[in-house]
Each structure stands twice: as C-alpha cells, then as structure tokens.
Design a protein around this motif. Structure first.
Motif, mmCIF file in Angstrom:
data_model
loop_
_atom_site.group_PDB
_atom_site.id
_atom_site.type_symbol
_atom_site.label_atom_id
_atom_site.label_comp_id
_atom_site.label_asym_id
_atom_site.label_seq_id
_atom_site.Cartn_x
_atom_site.Cartn_y
_atom_site.Cartn_z
ATOM 1 N N ALA A 227 -19.928 -40.228 -91.877
ATOM 2 C CA ALA A 227 -18.838 -40.113 -90.907
ATOM 3 C C ALA A 227 -19.166 -39.098 -89.822
ATOM 4 O O ALA A 227 -18.839 -39.296 -88.647
ATOM 5 C CB ALA A 227 -17.544 -39.726 -91.626
ATOM 6 N N GLN A 228 -19.814 -38.018 -90.210
ATOM 7 C CA GLN A 228 -20.218 -37.013 -89.229
ATOM 8 C C GLN A 228 -21.257 -37.578 -88.263
ATOM 9 O O GLN A 228 -21.223 -37.313 -87.062
ATOM 10 C CB GLN A 228 -20.809 -35.791 -89.947
ATOM 11 N N ALA A 229 -22.189 -38.375 -88.799
ATOM 12 C CA ALA A 229 -23.251 -38.921 -87.958
ATOM 13 C C ALA A 229 -22.744 -40.037 -87.048
ATOM 14 O O ALA A 229 -23.244 -40.211 -85.932
ATOM 15 C CB ALA A 229 -24.387 -39.450 -88.836
ATOM 16 N N ALA A 230 -21.748 -40.800 -87.503
ATOM 17 C CA ALA A 230 -21.256 -41.936 -86.716
ATOM 18 C C ALA A 230 -20.568 -41.483 -85.433
ATOM 19 O O ALA A 230 -20.689 -42.120 -84.389
ATOM 20 C CB ALA A 230 -20.294 -42.767 -87.558
ATOM 21 N N ARG A 231 -19.814 -40.377 -85.518
ATOM 22 C CA ARG A 231 -19.077 -39.852 -84.369
ATOM 23 C C ARG A 231 -18.240 -40.934 -83.685
ATOM 24 O O ARG A 231 -18.169 -41.030 -82.459
ATOM 25 C CB ARG A 231 -20.037 -39.209 -83.356
#
Length: 608
Positions: A227-231
C-alpha cells in the motif's frame, strides 16, 4: 455419548451461556436478514409513484440489501468466533476429565465426537432461543433502515418459513464450525493427563497458533508495504480492508505473547504497590484467560476503527479532491450574472432525468451547465470528446457514470420534465471520488425548477458574499460521510453486542477457573475487597492491551491511505470512536470482572 454431552452442558451451563447467546443472536439476525432480503428482492410498490420516485425506492432497497447482507455475514463470523473461543477455553479446563475418559478406554474419535455433539446441542438450543429474537430483530431492523432513509415507511417484511429453517441450519452450522479445532485438541489429550498436568496444558502458544499468527502478521506486513509503494488512494482503500482482517487475526493469535509484555504496566506505573504487583502477576500467570478477553477487543477495534477511518478518509478525500479540481473562489446558491470583479461564473442547475439505453432506463440527475463557464471554473477535462460541443440536443457523461460503458457518439433517449428527446453523447468525463455528478446537459434543455448553485471565479482583490470553495468542498465530503454514518453505526452496534458477549463470556470462564487462586489469596491475608480490586486492575490492563493492539491494526490499515496522492490531508482518524470503545470496554469488562470475583469470594477462607 449423548448422555455425557447433555451432562456437560447441564453442569457447566454458566460457562456455555455466552456461546448460546452468541448463536441465538446470530440465528435471530440471520432469520430477520433473510426475511427482509426476500421482501426487498421483489418489492411491492404503491400506486401513484412517479418513475423517478420508484427508482429512488429501488435504490434504497439496494442499499438496505447491502447492509443486511453485511450484517448476516458479520453475525455468522462473530458467532463462530465466540463458539470457538468458548470451546477452546473449555477444552483446557476439561483436560483432566478427558484424560480420565482416555484412561478408562475412550478412543480419540469418541472424545472428538462427544465435543462435537456438545456443540451441536448448543447450536440447537441457541437456534430455538434465537427464533423469537428473529421476530424482534425484523421489527428493529425495519425501523432502523426506515430511519436511515433506505426503506420507505410502508415497507413490510412478511413471515418467511424458509428464512426460519435457513437460520436454524446456520445456527447449528456455526456451532459445529466453531468447535472443530477444540474437538481436535480434545482428541489429542493423553490418558496420563488425568493424573499429572502435561506440558501441553501449560503451553498456550501451540505450533498451529504460531503458524497462523506469524503467517497473518507476515501477510499484513507485506500488504502494508504494498500500500505504501502503490501510492494510490483506491488501492490503499482495498488493501486496508484486507489488512483489518489479517491484522486482527495475527494479533489475536499472538496476544498471549504480547499480553505479558504489557501486563507489567500496573507494577511499573505504581511501583511497590501490593495490588499492582498482584495484578501484574495475575496477568502474567493467566495468559490464556487474558488473551481470551483481549482477542474480541482486538477484532472489534481493528475492524470498526479501521472501517470508520477508511471510509471517513474516502469521504474526506472527496473534499480534498474537489478543492484541487475547482478553480473558482466562491460558491453561491443563486444564478450570478457576469459583472465587475468576476472572471467567470458557472451556474449549475440539477434536475431529474430518465435515460434509456437499450432496454434499461436509469433515473438520475442531470446538471445544466454552460461549457465555457464550467471549464473556466473547473480543472476537470473530458477523457473523451469535448465539452464545447455540448450544445443543442447533446449530453456529456459525468464522473459518476464514467465507468458505466457509455460510448462517445452514441444516441440516448432522455426524459426531462415533460419532454422526451434523443441526445448525442459528445463528451465523457474521467472518474473522480465524487460520484454525485452523473450527466451534464446544455442549459437550453433544462426544464422548469431544479436546484441551482453558481461557482464564481473572482479577480484578485475582489470579494463576494457566499461560501468559499474550501468550505463547500469540505461539506461535500461531510455529506458523503453522513451517508456512511448510519450504515457503520448499525454494523458497529452489532459488532459491539457480540464483542460484549465474548468478553463477558471470557471473564466468567476465567473467574470460574480461579476460585482456588482467590481462596489462597484470602488465606494469605488479603481482604475480599483487595481480591476484587486485583481482578479489576487485571481486567483494566487486559482492556488496555486489547484496545492498543486493535489500534495498531487500524493504524496499519490507514497507513496506505496516508501514503496516497492526498496524503495526511485526507486521513480521518476516528479518535472519538476509539475513546468510546475504550471507555465502554473498561466499564463492561471491569464490572463483569468485579462482580464475578466478588461472587467467587463469597465463601469464607478455608471453606472452598
């Protein structure tokens, strides 16, 4: 076997009461939910309603069906959870009994079937008790959904015998599903444990518990990183829903490891205090009981705070997005003509519209705009076509309908007021978080009436009475949140009831297992009030642990949203809800612990 199962239920009825109540509540809610779902599936509408009013009623029925379906699934999940917790705890308490049965020749399969039969009898009893509750639940849910505006005042859910039988089957099935793990553990007890307590009885963290706990924790960690990487906001929302479940499972399974760490808190805060030291020792020693009490709180906080925060963040993001898309300065609730200090004024009038595409008719709202003024006050541009072609008998597909498959250049039949005309699709807008704008039409097609507002872009230094775009956008987000509030209030109320049953059940079972401990404390010189106070401090510590771990789950779920395109500005943390759950849990668990400890110490020392 049947006689043994009936005897176990009769002699330990106080310990099984929580599971019976949980199954009864589940059966009642399933019965009422299925009964109302059947009534909303083929609604009988009164004569005299317009097509638009009929469409609104059907839309409300769809929302009611969604809520009822979620309630049924939540009730079944929590019923299985409580039954599983009850029988898991009972299996540990009855190890000596099962060992004696093995000692006199009972086979493993016999013990397994005996525990399953107990659960089946419990399911039948809970189902019978739950049927009258279903009648009350039907009335209560009808009233609630009517108050929320999802159902009309004339709605009635007739008695459905099929729903009754289905609910009873679900009741027995949930009891059997919840007991499977406990029945397997009971079958693994050895005959030697009738004489001496084995290491298996002392070990709380079994291999399977470690496996499920660490697996769920690892999966949750990977999801949070993704989720952090998807932004991306929508990706963050979808991942958050999974994180709430996996995180709750992980920390519920690993709570026996975490509880001892936080259990030292009372003695750390109040150093050298006898009550705090005894409470710390009690929490550290009774790890199984503490974990059984904390687990429902972890699930409740993780799911409800996480859900409320997730959808609250979505609603807040609607306002943030609108602030970024609107280039106007002021919004007024009347038409505004061009004049000094005004760069552009986009007057927008919403009216009912019926759109026929093939055999399907959609009843919605269309917004009459001037294309040039709209583009001068909005940063949103069509992904297909152009708004400057919105003249004459034309229509533009708004963000709310952008994903419904409308094709550029196609012809639609529309009804506006008393007029029925054919219009050509000249533009399709991109999707946005705000789905309230479904169709745009030229102002020349507007019928009489409608709801009007004007977005005004001012020259530097100019002023105008009205609402700022910032506050207007925030109100749009708040309006969406109010729409979600009723839905979540109903679901959280349901989850709260089941959680209260679960924690009370856990406290009652753990207290019944500690009578000898309380007696020894009295014989060592503690007064009855001191023993009750120790139990109260222990329960408060467990509540803090449960709420804290649940908050960690909710924070993990919301982390992906904070990393999205709108950042912290769109993050909605439900502090009031968290405080309400914490305060209520302290009262419920504390009162139950104090009352059960008071009753357990009713006899004088030496007479136990």
């Amino acid at each position: 076997m049947l006689r043994l199962s009936v005897g176990a239920l009769r002699t330990r009825w106080q310990l099984f009461a929580g599971a019976v109540v949980a199954v009864a509540l589940g059966v009642g809610l399933v019965q009422s939910g299925l009964q109302m779902l059947a009534a909303t599936d083929k609604p009988v509408l009164p004569a005299g309603l317009t097509a638009y009013e009929r469409a609104q009623v059907r839309e409300g029925y769809v929302g009611a069906s969604t809520l009822l379906g979620m309630s049924v699934m939540l009730a079944v999940f929590l019923s299985v959870f409580i039954v599983s917790t009850t029988f898991g705890f009972m299996t540990v308490q009855r190890r000596r009994e099962f060992g004696l049965l093995r000692l006199v020749g009972a086979q493993r399969g016999y013990l397994c079937l005996m525990v399953v039969m107990e659960a089946g009898l419990l399911g039948v009893l809970g189902s019978v008790v739950g049927l009258p509750l279903g009648v009350v639940a039907t009335w209560a849910q009808t009233w609630l959904l009517t108050q929320l505006g999802m159902l009309p005042s004339w709605f009635h859910a007739p008695w459905d015998q099929g729903a009754m039988w289905a609910a009873m089957i679900v009741g027995v099935s949930t009891a059997l599903a919840g007991v499977l793990a406990a029945a397997w553990r009971a079958s693994r007890i050895r005959a030697l444990e009738a004489i001496v307590e084995g290491q298996a009885a002392q070990r709380v963290m079994t291999a399977w518990r470690w496996f499920w706990g660490l697996s769920a924790a690892g999966g949750t960690l990977l999801l949070v990183i993704a989720a952090q990487a998807a932004r991306d906001l929508l990706a963050g929302l979808m991942i958050a829903l999974v994180v709430m479940i996996s995180g709750s499972v992980a920390l519920s399974q690993l709570s026996p490891v975490v509880v001892p760490l936080v259990g030292r808190l009372p003695a750390f805060v109040v150093r050298g205090n006898l009550i705090a030291d005894l409470a710390r020792s009690g929490v550290l020693h009774a790890v199984r009981q503490s974990a059984a009490t904390a687990a429902p709180l972890i699930v409740l906080v993780g799911l409800t705070v996480g859900l409320w925060g997730t959808f609250g963040s979505l609603a807040k993001a609607v306002g943030v997005e609108q602030k970024r898309l609107i280039t106007a300065d002021v919004v007024v609730d009347r038409p505004v003509a061009p004049g000094p200090g005004i760069v552009a004024a986009s007057t927008q009038t919403a009216v009912p519209i019926a759109i026929t595409r093939g055999k399907r008719t959609v009843y919605s709202e269309a917004i009459g705009i001037d294309p040039a003024a709209y583009e001068a006050t909005h940063g949103l541009r069509p992904r297909k076509g152009a708004l400057d072609k919105l003249t004459g008998s034309t229509i533009a597909i708004g963000p709310g309908m952008a994903a419904e498959g409308y094709k550029l250049g196609s012809t639609l039949k529309v009804a506006l007021g008393n007029r029925k005309i054919a219009v050509k699709v000249v533009a399709i807008m991109p999707e946005t978080l705000d789905v309230s704008e479904n169709f745009f039409i030229p102002r020349s097609l507007l019928p009489a009436g409608g709801r009007t507002e004007t977005l005004v872009k001012l020259e530097p230094g100019a002023t105008m009475d009205g609402q700022t775009v910032k506050s207007w956008a925030e109100q749009r987000g708040e309006a969406q949140q109010r729409g979600n509030a009723g839905l979540f209030a109903a679901l959280m109320g349901l989850a709260g009831i089941f959680t209260a049953v679960a924690v009370v059940n856990a406290v009652v079972m753990s207290t019944a297992d500690r009578r000898r401990e309380f007696a020894l404390a009295r014989m060592a010189g503690l007064t009855r009030g001191q023993v009750v106070t120790v139990a109260l401090v222990e329960s408060a510590t467990v509540v803090v642990v449960g709420v804290l771990l649940g908050a960690v789950v909710a924070a993990a779920a919301l982390a992906g949203i904070a990393a999205g395109p709108y950042g912290i500005e769109a993050l909605a943390v439900p502090w009031q809800l968290l405080g309400l759950i914490f305060g209520t849990a302290l009262v419920v668990v504390g009162a139950t612990s104090a009352l059960t400890a008071y009753r357990a110490t009713s006899r004088r020392p030496g007479t136990y």
